[in-house]
Design an enzyme around this catalytic site. Structure first.
Site, PDB file in Angstrom:
ATOM      1  N   GLU A  16      72.995  38.744  -4.635  1.00  0.00           N
ATOM      2  CA  GLU A  16      72.938  38.594  -6.095  1.00  0.00           C
ATOM      3  C   GLU A  16      71.830  37.631  -6.496  1.00  0.00           C
ATOM      4  O   GLU A  16      71.068  37.891  -7.436  1.00  0.00           O
ATOM      5  CB  GLU A  16      74.276  38.088  -6.635  1.00  0.00           C
ATOM      6  CG  GLU A  16      74.275  37.903  -8.147  1.00  0.00           C
ATOM      7  CD  GLU A  16      75.558  37.288  -8.678  1.00  0.00           C
ATOM      8  OE1 GLU A  16      75.502  36.628  -9.739  1.00  0.00           O
ATOM      9  OE2 GLU A  16      76.617  37.452  -8.045  1.00  0.00           O
ATOM     10  N   THR A  73      77.448  34.638 -10.206  1.00  0.00           N
ATOM     11  CA  THR A  73      78.711  34.937 -10.881  1.00  0.00           C
ATOM     12  C   THR A  73      79.940  34.411 -10.148  1.00  0.00           C
ATOM     13  O   THR A  73      80.991  34.212 -10.755  1.00  0.00           O
ATOM     14  CB  THR A  73      78.880  36.450 -11.096  1.00  0.00           C
ATOM     15  OG1 THR A  73      78.738  37.119  -9.834  1.00  0.00           O
ATOM     16  CG2 THR A  73      77.853  36.988 -12.073  1.00  0.00           C
TER      17      THR A  73
END
Length: 290
Positions: free
Chosen positions: A129, A168
């Site tokens: 990510e 996240t």
């Protein structure tokens, strides 16, 4: 034995969406080879199940080996724009299962970096990510894993426009510490009108919900079993927290790994990372309550 599951555990929205996208693709494109770009999720049990249904895994460095019209699923972590461009140029069928929350982070980094902001992202260096988001940055980019790293970078460099956001699945507690330090550091430079600071908390609510549910669970049990992939960042963080709450905590990937000592406890708590399938959680509960 009394087994208590955390109020929130298992698949998050982004991971469930990616797995469902793969399931649909395997049925819809039976005449084509279907790949995920990197492991679809950080859970070996789920990967083995998808592999048995025909899902192949290909590394970003091996994209050149893909044949035209191959089906490629972009996992929830997302990818950098340059990788997606290569897939488009090879005429592959792209199924973009990037988590919507990750997409928001990618777009924000692109927007602010174009305005000259230096981007700071709290997260795990090298995580898919993080690397994907980094690919959207058109200015200087720093990945910082903790408060100490943030302090080192700010004290040894000069910045005028800074944005801070997060992977996240990062720790809410650590992000709060880092955010507060950024505010204090730049408040001390208020006399300089050129300095601009933007802080956006992009941690997925599902991460916070799992951590809060774990804390609530810890007061009711003698031991905690954290179920999930050993390479899953959010699962590892759950285990770290569980270890701070109770004396007996263990991180396992499936029911066969339950330590013998847990069968001697009268009350055991179960939590699971965002990439842990419901079926694996159910097997752990079943094994404990036999």
């Amino acid at each position: 034995m009394n087994v208590i599951k955390a109020d929130t555990l298992g698949y998050c929205m982004g991971v469930r969406r990616a797995v469902e996208s793969a399931e649909v693709a395997l049925k819809e494109y039976k005449d084509k080879k279907v790949y995920s770009l990197g492991p679809l999720i950080h859970n070996q049990n789920a990967l083995d199940d998808l592999a048995s249904k025909g899902l192949n895994i290909i590394d970003e460095n091996s994209i050149d080996e893909l044949k035209e019209n191959s089906v490629v699923i972009i996992r929830a972590h997302g990818v950098k724009p340059s990788v997606k461009k290569i897939l488009e140029d090879k005429n592959t069928v792209i199924i973009d299962a990037t988590c919507p929350r990750v997409t928001v982070s990618q777009n924000r980094v692109k927007e602010f970096s174009r305005q000259g902001y230096t981007v700071f992202l709290t997260g795990d260096k090298g995580h898919a990510e993080v690397e994907g988001i980094k690919g959207f940055c058109e200015s200087d980019f720093y990945c910082i894993e903790n408060l100490s790293e943030a302090q080192d970078v700010l004290k040894t460099n000069t910045f005028e426009k800074v944005m801070l956001l997060s992977q996240t699945t990062f720790s809410e507690v650590e992000f709060a510490k880092i955010s507060e330090y950024f505010k204090t550091f730049f408040d001390a430079k208020k006399g300089d009108d050129k300095i601009q600071l933007v802080i956006i908390n992009t941690i997925c609510p599902a991460t916070k919900q799992r951590q809060e549910a774990l804390e609530k669970l810890s007061g009711k049990v003698k031991g905690i079993i954290v179920v999930g992939g050993k390479k899953s960042a959010n699962t590892v963080r759950l285990y770290q927290k569980a270890s701070s709450y109770v004396k007996k905590a263990v991180h396992i990937e499936n029911a066969s790994e339950i330590p013998d000592e847990f069968y001697l406890l009268d009350t055991v708590g179960i939590t699971a990372g965002a990439s842990t399938p419901d079926s694996v959680i159910d097997e752990v509960v079943e094994r404990l309550t036999k």
